[in-house]
Design a protein around this motif. Structure first.
Motif, PDB file in Angstrom:
ATOM      1  N   GLN A  27       0.846  -1.269   0.040  1.00 31.94           N
ATOM      2  CA  GLN A  27      -0.002   0.165  -0.094  1.00 31.94           C
ATOM      3  C   GLN A  27       1.035   1.304   0.141  1.00 31.94           C
ATOM      4  O   GLN A  27       0.439   2.268  -0.671  1.00 31.94           O
ATOM      5  CB  GLN A  27      -0.894   0.027   1.207  1.00 31.94           C
ATOM      6  N   ASP A  28       2.034   1.330   0.731  1.00 29.81           N
ATOM      7  CA  ASP A  28       2.853   2.460   0.913  1.00 29.81           C
ATOM      8  C   ASP A  28       3.348   2.728  -0.483  1.00 29.81           C
ATOM      9  O   ASP A  28       3.777   3.989  -0.863  1.00 29.81           O
ATOM     10  CB  ASP A  28       3.997   2.121   1.856  1.00 29.81           C
ATOM     11  N   ARG A  29       3.705   1.643  -1.370  1.00 28.31           N
ATOM     12  CA  ARG A  29       4.289   1.840  -2.623  1.00 28.31           C
ATOM     13  C   ARG A  29       3.435   2.427  -3.752  1.00 28.31           C
ATOM     14  O   ARG A  29       3.684   3.026  -4.839  1.00 28.31           O
ATOM     15  CB  ARG A  29       4.893   0.462  -3.174  1.00 28.31           C
ATOM     16  N   HIS A  30       1.991   2.401  -3.414  1.00 26.11           N
ATOM     17  CA  HIS A  30       1.123   2.973  -4.155  1.00 26.11           C
ATOM     18  C   HIS A  30       0.189   3.989  -3.769  1.00 26.11           C
ATOM     19  O   HIS A  30      -1.064   3.804  -3.513  1.00 26.11           O
ATOM     20  CB  HIS A  30       0.128   1.547  -4.607  1.00 26.11           C
ATOM     21  N   GLY A  31       0.768   4.962  -2.809  1.00 20.28           N
ATOM     22  CA  GLY A  31      -0.033   6.053  -2.414  1.00 20.28           C
ATOM     23  C   GLY A  31       0.002   6.218  -0.966  1.00 20.28           C
ATOM     24  O   GLY A  31      -0.300   7.441  -0.306  1.00 20.28           O
ATOM     25  N   GLY A  32       0.348   5.072  -0.219  1.00 20.30           N
ATOM     26  CA  GLY A  32       0.481   5.482   1.324  1.00 20.30           C
ATOM     27  C   GLY A  32      -0.868   5.193   2.215  1.00 20.30           C
ATOM     28  O   GLY A  32      -0.751   4.976   3.111  1.00 20.30           O
ATOM     29  N   GLY A  33      -1.791   5.313   1.201  1.00 15.08           N
ATOM     30  CA  GLY A  33      -3.066   5.063   2.040  1.00 15.08           C
ATOM     31  C   GLY A  33      -3.594   3.548   1.658  1.00 15.08           C
ATOM     32  O   GLY A  33      -2.942   2.683   1.546  1.00 15.08           O
ATOM     33  N   ASP A  34      -5.096   3.416   1.903  1.00 15.43           N
ATOM     34  CA  ASP A  34      -5.444   2.086   1.716  1.00 15.43           C
ATOM     35  C   ASP A  34      -5.204   2.007   0.192  1.00 15.43           C
ATOM     36  O   ASP A  34      -5.502   2.707  -0.823  1.00 15.43           O
ATOM     37  CB  ASP A  34      -6.917   1.995   1.909  1.00 15.43           C
ATOM     38  N   CYS A  35      -5.129   0.566  -0.128  1.00 17.25           N
ATOM     39  CA  CYS A  35      -4.957  -0.021  -1.590  1.00 17.25           C
ATOM     40  C   CYS A  35      -5.227  -1.325  -1.568  1.00 17.25           C
ATOM     41  O   CYS A  35      -4.895  -2.298  -1.016  1.00 17.25           O
ATOM     42  CB  CYS A  35      -3.548   0.397  -2.210  1.00 17.25           C
ATOM     43  N   ASP A  65      -0.364  -7.075 -11.795  1.00 20.50           N
ATOM     44  CA  ASP A  65       0.819  -7.001 -12.291  1.00 20.50           C
ATOM     45  C   ASP A  65       1.047  -5.662 -13.170  1.00 20.50           C
ATOM     46  O   ASP A  65       2.239  -4.882 -12.854  1.00 20.50           O
ATOM     47  CB  ASP A  65       1.473  -8.242 -13.005  1.00 20.50           C
ATOM     48  N   ALA A  66       0.076  -5.469 -14.099  1.00 13.48           N
ATOM     49  CA  ALA A  66       0.509  -4.235 -14.931  1.00 13.48           C
ATOM     50  C   ALA A  66       0.074  -2.956 -14.229  1.00 13.48           C
ATOM     51  O   ALA A  66       1.078  -1.948 -14.448  1.00 13.48           O
ATOM     52  CB  ALA A  66      -0.611  -4.431 -16.081  1.00 13.48           C
ATOM     53  N   PHE A  67      -0.677  -2.824 -13.186  1.00 14.76           N
ATOM     54  CA  PHE A  67      -0.894  -1.923 -12.301  1.00 14.76           C
ATOM     55  C   PHE A  67       0.570  -1.632 -11.495  1.00 14.76           C
ATOM     56  O   PHE A  67       0.923  -0.176 -11.441  1.00 14.76           O
ATOM     57  CB  PHE A  67      -1.973  -2.123 -11.280  1.00 14.76           C
ATOM     58  N   CYS A  68       1.068  -2.499 -11.139  1.00 15.70           N
ATOM     59  CA  CYS A  68       2.312  -2.470 -10.217  1.00 15.70           C
ATOM     60  C   CYS A  68       3.527  -1.602 -11.040  1.00 15.70           C
ATOM     61  O   CYS A  68       4.197  -0.975 -10.771  1.00 15.70           O
ATOM     62  CB  CYS A  68       2.885  -3.654  -9.891  1.00 15.70           C
ATOM     63  N   LEU A  69       3.344  -2.011 -12.447  1.00 14.14           N
ATOM     64  CA  LEU A  69       4.337  -1.502 -13.280  1.00 14.14           C
ATOM     65  C   LEU A  69       4.012  -0.145 -13.673  1.00 14.14           C
ATOM     66  O   LEU A  69       4.993   0.832 -13.655  1.00 14.14           O
ATOM     67  CB  LEU A  69       4.418  -2.384 -14.470  1.00 14.14           C
ATOM     68  N   TYR A  70       2.825   0.082 -14.033  1.00 12.51           N
ATOM     69  CA  TYR A  70       2.223   1.750 -14.533  1.00 12.51           C
ATOM     70  C   TYR A  70       0.935   1.876 -14.282  1.00 12.51           C
ATOM     71  O   TYR A  70       0.194   1.287 -15.030  1.00 12.51           O
ATOM     72  CB  TYR A  70       2.787   1.511 -15.876  1.00 12.51           C
TER      73      TYR A  70
END
Length: 256
Positions: free
Chosen positions: A57-65, A109-114
């Protein structure tokens, strides 16, 4: 019918979570619920969700994910603002109401890349809210477990999948790292003690030879020269001894 919809949606989410775990993603849990009304009396359809570690979650905004499945629009991956926890982004794979679990894993996986290039920002509509639950039950049926007597509850099924996936990850890491160079990681004595406590806790929750051997190896090396790593490597030896022909997830009846 509400309870059965919740159960079947949970098993569908468990099938998706299995593919996510096989892809190496840090899944922590799943949830599901049948049709319900919120505090304002608004009617809501069947739902399910999959959660990830805080580091993810921290890698993708720091909030809930996390991943959310709705019985009307299918899967979406949402992110929330770190401060106010309001939704800051939602992406839909656009693969139908019940896409194959592997397609959902590929979408994550695609979301994690871009993130901005994964799926679409427009919410689809595949089914009318509150309608045709019987058909939805039938469509969810293929994701029910092959051994219902063992995994009637989706949470029990997920716990077994999660345990076996992480045992497999530990096994692969130990086998592949037998000849890996030593790292220079400086730990305070208190940090090493905390790590050993965590391994001990994991051993009591999910008995595993690797937990016990790793704890023994790390404890034996404490305060010793780097050469101690060559002497105390029982976990590596155990992993090599049990090395399979391929790194498949162990069967439910296999024990570490």
């Amino acid at each position: 019918m509400s309870a059965e919809l919740s159960r079947r949606a949970g098993h569908y989410a468990a099938a998706v979570a299995e593919c996510l775990l096989e892809a190496g993603l840090p899944v922590t849990g799943l949830q599901s619920c049948g049709p319900w009304r919120d505090t304002d009396g608004e009617y809501l359809d069947v739902e399910a969700g999959i959660s990830f570690t805080q580091a993810f979650q921290d890698r993708h905004g720091g909030g809930d994910c996390g991943l959310h499945w709705a019985g009307t629009s299918g899967w979406c991956l949402y992110t929330a603002d770190q401060v106010d926890r309001y939704l800051s982004g939602v992406r839909w794979p656009g693969a139908g109401l019940l896409p194959e679990p592997g397609l959902v894993a590929a979408f994550v996986d695609a979301f994690c890349l871009y993130a901005a290039g994964a799926g679409s920002s427009e919410a689809p509509s595949y089914r009318q809210e509150g309608q045709d639950f019987t058909t939805l039950l039938d469509r969810l049926a293929p994701y029910l477990p092959a051994q219902p007597c063992l995994f009637e509850d989706p949470q029990v099924r997920f716990a077994d999948l999660h345990r076996r996936a992480y045992e497999n990850r530990v096994h692969r890491a130990l086998v592949s790292g037998a000849d890996a160079p030593l790292t220079h990681l400086h730990l305070r004595e208190s940090e090493l003690t905390a790590l050993l406590h965590l391994l001990e806790c994991a051993e009591s929750s999910h008995p595993s030879a690797f937990n016990r051997l790793l704890a023994a190896d790390l404890g034996a090396r404490a305060g010793r020269p780097p050469q101690a790593a060559e002497t105390h490597q029982s976990a590596l030896q155990a992993a090599n001894h049990r090395r399979p022909a391929s790194y498949s997830v162990p069967r439910a009846d296999e024990s570490f």
